[in-house]
Design a protein around this motif. Structure first.
Motif, PDB file in Angstrom:
ATOM      1  N   ALA A 140       0.855  -1.184   0.000  1.00 30.22           N
ATOM      2  CA  ALA A 140       0.000   0.000   0.000  1.00 30.22           C
ATOM      3  C   ALA A 140       0.892   1.235   0.000  1.00 30.22           C
ATOM      4  O   ALA A 140       1.814   1.332   0.803  1.00 30.22           O
ATOM      5  CB  ALA A 140      -0.893  -0.013   1.236  1.00 30.22           C
ATOM      6  N   PRO A 141       0.641   2.173  -0.922  1.00 28.64           N
ATOM      7  CA  PRO A 141       1.486   3.365  -0.983  1.00 28.64           C
ATOM      8  C   PRO A 141       1.259   4.274   0.233  1.00 28.64           C
ATOM      9  O   PRO A 141       0.198   4.240   0.839  1.00 28.64           O
ATOM     10  CB  PRO A 141       1.006   4.054  -2.263  1.00 28.64           C
ATOM     11  CG  PRO A 141      -0.151   3.315  -2.770  1.00 28.64           C
ATOM     12  CD  PRO A 141      -0.417   2.138  -1.909  1.00 28.64           C
ATOM     13  N   SER A 142       2.279   5.061   0.542  1.00 30.78           N
ATOM     14  CA  SER A 142       2.190   5.969   1.683  1.00 30.78           C
ATOM     15  C   SER A 142       1.267   7.137   1.355  1.00 30.78           C
ATOM     16  O   SER A 142       0.910   7.372   0.205  1.00 30.78           O
ATOM     17  CB  SER A 142       3.576   6.516   1.997  1.00 30.78           C
ATOM     18  OG  SER A 142       3.999   7.347   0.940  1.00 30.78           O
ATOM     19  N   GLY A 143       0.896   7.875   2.391  1.00 31.86           N
ATOM     20  CA  GLY A 143       0.029   9.032   2.198  1.00 31.86           C
ATOM     21  C   GLY A 143       0.625  10.051   1.257  1.00 31.86           C
ATOM     22  O   GLY A 143      -0.062  10.606   0.404  1.00 31.86           O
ATOM     23  N   ARG A 144       1.936  10.268   1.388  1.00 29.93           N
ATOM     24  CA  ARG A 144       2.599  11.247   0.517  1.00 29.93           C
ATOM     25  C   ARG A 144       2.568  10.807  -0.938  1.00 29.93           C
ATOM     26  O   ARG A 144       2.381  11.614  -1.828  1.00 29.93           O
ATOM     27  CB  ARG A 144       4.050  11.456   0.965  1.00 29.93           C
ATOM     28  CG  ARG A 144       4.196  12.542   2.000  1.00 29.93           C
ATOM     29  CD  ARG A 144       5.605  12.585   2.538  1.00 29.93           C
ATOM     30  NE  ARG A 144       6.527  13.317   1.665  1.00 29.93           N
ATOM     31  CZ  ARG A 144       6.593  14.637   1.620  1.00 29.93           C
ATOM     32  NH1 ARG A 144       5.778  15.375   2.329  1.00 29.93           N
ATOM     33  NH2 ARG A 144       7.476  15.236   0.856  1.00 29.93           N
ATOM     34  N   ALA A 145       2.763   9.488  -1.150  1.00 31.11           N
ATOM     35  CA  ALA A 145       2.726   8.979  -2.521  1.00 31.11           C
ATOM     36  C   ALA A 145       1.333   9.170  -3.115  1.00 31.11           C
ATOM     37  O   ALA A 145       1.183   9.557  -4.267  1.00 31.11           O
ATOM     38  CB  ALA A 145       3.118   7.506  -2.541  1.00 31.11           C
ATOM     39  N   LEU A 146       0.304   8.913  -2.290  1.00 27.90           N
ATOM     40  CA  LEU A 146      -1.069   9.067  -2.766  1.00 27.90           C
ATOM     41  C   LEU A 146      -1.380  10.516  -3.113  1.00 27.90           C
ATOM     42  O   LEU A 146      -2.133  10.799  -4.036  1.00 27.90           O
ATOM     43  CB  LEU A 146      -2.060   8.560  -1.710  1.00 27.90           C
ATOM     44  CG  LEU A 146      -2.087   7.046  -1.518  1.00 27.90           C
ATOM     45  CD1 LEU A 146      -3.042   6.667  -0.397  1.00 27.90           C
ATOM     46  CD2 LEU A 146      -2.494   6.335  -2.801  1.00 27.90           C
ATOM     47  N   ASP A 147      -0.776  11.456  -2.352  1.00 27.33           N
ATOM     48  CA  ASP A 147      -0.976  12.883  -2.652  1.00 27.33           C
ATOM     49  C   ASP A 147      -0.491  13.210  -4.060  1.00 27.33           C
ATOM     50  O   ASP A 147      -1.002  14.124  -4.711  1.00 27.33           O
ATOM     51  CB  ASP A 147      -0.218  13.759  -1.641  1.00 27.33           C
ATOM     52  CG  ASP A 147      -0.957  13.844  -0.322  1.00 27.33           C
ATOM     53  OD1 ASP A 147      -2.182  13.625  -0.325  1.00 27.33           O
ATOM     54  OD2 ASP A 147      -0.313  14.123   0.709  1.00 27.33           O
ATOM     55  N   VAL A 148       0.524  12.464  -4.501  1.00 22.83           N
ATOM     56  CA  VAL A 148       1.049  12.698  -5.855  1.00 22.83           C
ATOM     57  C   VAL A 148       0.233  11.916  -6.883  1.00 22.83           C
ATOM     58  O   VAL A 148      -0.204  12.476  -7.889  1.00 22.83           O
ATOM     59  CB  VAL A 148       2.535  12.304  -5.949  1.00 22.83           C
ATOM     60  CG1 VAL A 148       3.020  12.372  -7.396  1.00 22.83           C
ATOM     61  CG2 VAL A 148       3.370  13.233  -5.075  1.00 22.83           C
ATOM     62  N   THR A 149      -0.009  10.612  -6.613  1.00 23.04           N
ATOM     63  CA  THR A 149      -0.662   9.797  -7.648  1.00 23.04           C
ATOM     64  C   THR A 149      -2.092  10.257  -7.937  1.00 23.04           C
ATOM     65  O   THR A 149      -2.574  10.095  -9.046  1.00 23.04           O
ATOM     66  CB  THR A 149      -0.680   8.292  -7.295  1.00 23.04           C
ATOM     67  OG1 THR A 149      -1.293   8.107  -6.027  1.00 23.04           O
ATOM     68  CG2 THR A 149       0.725   7.728  -7.280  1.00 23.04           C
ATOM     69  N   ARG A 150      -2.754  10.887  -6.968  1.00 22.86           N
ATOM     70  CA  ARG A 150      -4.119  11.331  -7.252  1.00 22.86           C
ATOM     71  C   ARG A 150      -4.116  12.498  -8.237  1.00 22.86           C
ATOM     72  O   ARG A 150      -5.134  12.812  -8.836  1.00 22.86           O
ATOM     73  CB  ARG A 150      -4.864  11.707  -5.968  1.00 22.86           C
ATOM     74  CG  ARG A 150      -4.466  13.041  -5.390  1.00 22.86           C
ATOM     75  CD  ARG A 150      -5.082  13.247  -4.016  1.00 22.86           C
ATOM     76  NE  ARG A 150      -4.891  14.618  -3.588  1.00 22.86           N
ATOM     77  CZ  ARG A 150      -5.805  15.574  -3.744  1.00 22.86           C
ATOM     78  NH1 ARG A 150      -6.958  15.302  -4.306  1.00 22.86           N
ATOM     79  NH2 ARG A 150      -5.554  16.801  -3.351  1.00 22.86           N
ATOM     80  N   LEU A 151      -2.956  13.148  -8.379  1.00 19.14           N
ATOM     81  CA  LEU A 151      -2.881  14.291  -9.294  1.00 19.14           C
ATOM     82  C   LEU A 151      -2.330  13.908 -10.667  1.00 19.14           C
ATOM     83  O   LEU A 151      -2.282  14.740 -11.568  1.00 19.14           O
ATOM     84  CB  LEU A 151      -2.007  15.399  -8.676  1.00 19.14           C
ATOM     85  CG  LEU A 151      -2.539  15.972  -7.362  1.00 19.14           C
ATOM     86  CD1 LEU A 151      -1.602  17.053  -6.832  1.00 19.14           C
ATOM     87  CD2 LEU A 151      -3.939  16.541  -7.541  1.00 19.14           C
ATOM     88  N   VAL A 152      -1.929  12.649 -10.835  1.00 16.74           N
ATOM     89  CA  VAL A 152      -1.357  12.229 -12.124  1.00 16.74           C
ATOM     90  C   VAL A 152      -2.408  12.324 -13.235  1.00 16.74           C
ATOM     91  O   VAL A 152      -2.123  12.831 -14.322  1.00 16.74           O
ATOM     92  CB  VAL A 152      -0.783  10.798 -12.037  1.00 16.74           C
ATOM     93  CG1 VAL A 152      -0.395  10.301 -13.422  1.00 16.74           C
ATOM     94  CG2 VAL A 152       0.441  10.783 -11.131  1.00 16.74           C
ATOM     95  N   ALA A 153      -3.639  11.876 -12.940  1.00 18.75           N
ATOM     96  CA  ALA A 153      -4.681  11.911 -13.981  1.00 18.75           C
ATOM     97  C   ALA A 153      -4.979  13.340 -14.448  1.00 18.75           C
ATOM     98  O   ALA A 153      -4.915  13.606 -15.651  1.00 18.75           O
ATOM     99  CB  ALA A 153      -5.944  11.187 -13.500  1.00 18.75           C
ATOM    100  N   PRO A 154      -5.304  14.277 -13.527  1.00 14.71           N
ATOM    101  CA  PRO A 154      -5.565  15.635 -14.024  1.00 14.71           C
ATOM    102  C   PRO A 154      -4.363  16.258 -14.738  1.00 14.71           C
ATOM    103  O   PRO A 154      -4.547  16.936 -15.760  1.00 14.71           O
ATOM    104  CB  PRO A 154      -5.930  16.430 -12.767  1.00 14.71           C
ATOM    105  CG  PRO A 154      -5.687  15.550 -11.605  1.00 14.71           C
ATOM    106  CD  PRO A 154      -5.632  14.147 -12.099  1.00 14.71           C
ATOM    107  N   ALA A 155      -3.154  16.003 -14.246  1.00 14.24           N
ATOM    108  CA  ALA A 155      -1.967  16.613 -14.870  1.00 14.24           C
ATOM    109  C   ALA A 155      -1.767  16.107 -16.297  1.00 14.24           C
ATOM    110  O   ALA A 155      -1.584  16.891 -17.228  1.00 14.24           O
ATOM    111  CB  ALA A 155      -0.729  16.316 -14.018  1.00 14.24           C
ATOM    112  N   ILE A 156      -1.840  14.776 -16.483  1.00 14.23           N
ATOM    113  CA  ILE A 156      -1.624  14.214 -17.822  1.00 14.23           C
ATOM    114  C   ILE A 156      -2.770  14.570 -18.770  1.00 14.23           C
ATOM    115  O   ILE A 156      -2.539  14.920 -19.928  1.00 14.23           O
ATOM    116  CB  ILE A 156      -1.460  12.682 -17.759  1.00 14.23           C
ATOM    117  CG1 ILE A 156      -0.145  12.340 -17.061  1.00 14.23           C
ATOM    118  CG2 ILE A 156      -1.482  12.069 -19.149  1.00 14.23           C
ATOM    119  CD1 ILE A 156       0.234  10.889 -17.162  1.00 14.23           C
ATOM    120  N   LEU A 157      -3.999  14.496 -18.269  1.00 12.57           N
ATOM    121  CA  LEU A 157      -5.141  14.802 -19.142  1.00 12.57           C
ATOM    122  C   LEU A 157      -5.093  16.249 -19.613  1.00 12.57           C
ATOM    123  O   LEU A 157      -5.370  16.540 -20.780  1.00 12.57           O
ATOM    124  CB  LEU A 157      -6.455  14.513 -18.413  1.00 12.57           C
ATOM    125  CG  LEU A 157      -6.754  13.022 -18.213  1.00 12.57           C
ATOM    126  CD1 LEU A 157      -7.909  12.820 -17.252  1.00 12.57           C
ATOM    127  CD2 LEU A 157      -7.058  12.351 -19.543  1.00 12.57           C
TER     128      LEU A 157
END
Lengths: 102, 142
Positions: free
Chosen positions: A30-47
């Motif tokens: 399970a990824p850490s909280g900090r990692a999740l803070d980044v991965t949740r923004l990958v979709a909006p950034a790439i799109l």
């Protein structure tokens, strides 16, 4: 013909590897909280990057053409909460119309 | 252009099943739309939605490609119908579903800005890959 197939094969391999690289290295911990803070923004950034790229490139460089009118129409249609298919048809129609007038 | 799968792969990686080869195979189901739909917005990704969204798109995409190859000559000039505006509009629809709250909005604006800034000189694909770096602003607030 062979060159085309070699290109296709190289692209296929590159795509498969770039899709696999992440899952093979992250593990299923399970990824850490900090990692999740980044991965949740990958979709909006790439799109958003894709929207910008697909609207403003032509022939490998920057271009400002009728697609901008299409994007504006899509934005307006989204704001009006129209369904996805209507948003896309309106974008194509606005672009076609702009080209026809210009 | 396909380098954009790299950051997406790292984002969904932890949410695929266990065995390495199987994980790599599952990752092949990544496409833009299913990636966006499977994102729960909190940094986690739903594997079921990822596969479920990719399957119909696979058939529609392959079928559409075949149709284009076989019947594309009927259309004299696709751009006169504005068909090249379909991709930006499609990605905008997906983006609208993702931008909930300030963080995603900031990441989206920054991502678009990065892509636009690199576009005039970077090779194809680099602007979109670099746009994913905008997600790093997520580190700032925690």
């Amino acid at each position: 013909m062979t060159t085309a197939w070699i290109t296709i094969f190289v692209l296929f391999l590159g795509t498969a590897l770039s899709k696999a690289a992440g899952p093979l290295t992250t593990g299923s911990r399970a990824p850490s909280g900090r990692a999740l803070d980044v991965t949740r923004l990958v979709a909006p950034a790439i799109l958003a990057g894709l929207v910008a790229y697909e609207t403003f490139t032509a022939g490998g460089g920057f271009a400002f053409d009728a697609r901008v009118a299409g994007l504006a129409a899509a934005g307006a249609a989204l704001a009006a909460r129209l369904p996805m298919i209507a948003v896309i048809i309106l974008a194509a129609a606005a672009t076609a119309l702009t080209r026809a007038i210009a | 252009m396909n380098a954009r799968w790299l950051p997406m792969g790292f984002a969904v990686g932890p949410f695929l099943s266990r065995r390495p080869l199987f994980r790599a195979a599952q990752a092949q189901a990544l496409v833009d739309a299913s990636f966006a739909l499977s994102s729960r917005g909190d940094g986690t990704y739903d594997r079921g939605i990822l596969f479920g969204a990719t399957l119909p798109q696979f058939f529609a995409w392959s079928g559409g490609t075949a149709l284009g190859v076989l019947g594309g000559h009927v259309l004299a000039d696709p751009s006169s119908l504005g068909l090249d505006a379909i991709f930006p509009a499609f990605f905008l629809v997906l983006l609208a579903g993702e931008v909930r709250g300030r963080g995603p909005l900031a990441a989206a604006l920054l991502g678009a800005g990065i892509a636009l800034a690199l576009m005039p000189f970077a090779p194809p694909g680099v602007p979109v890959l670099a746009a994913s770096a905008a997600a790093l602003i997520g580190l700032r607030r925690s």
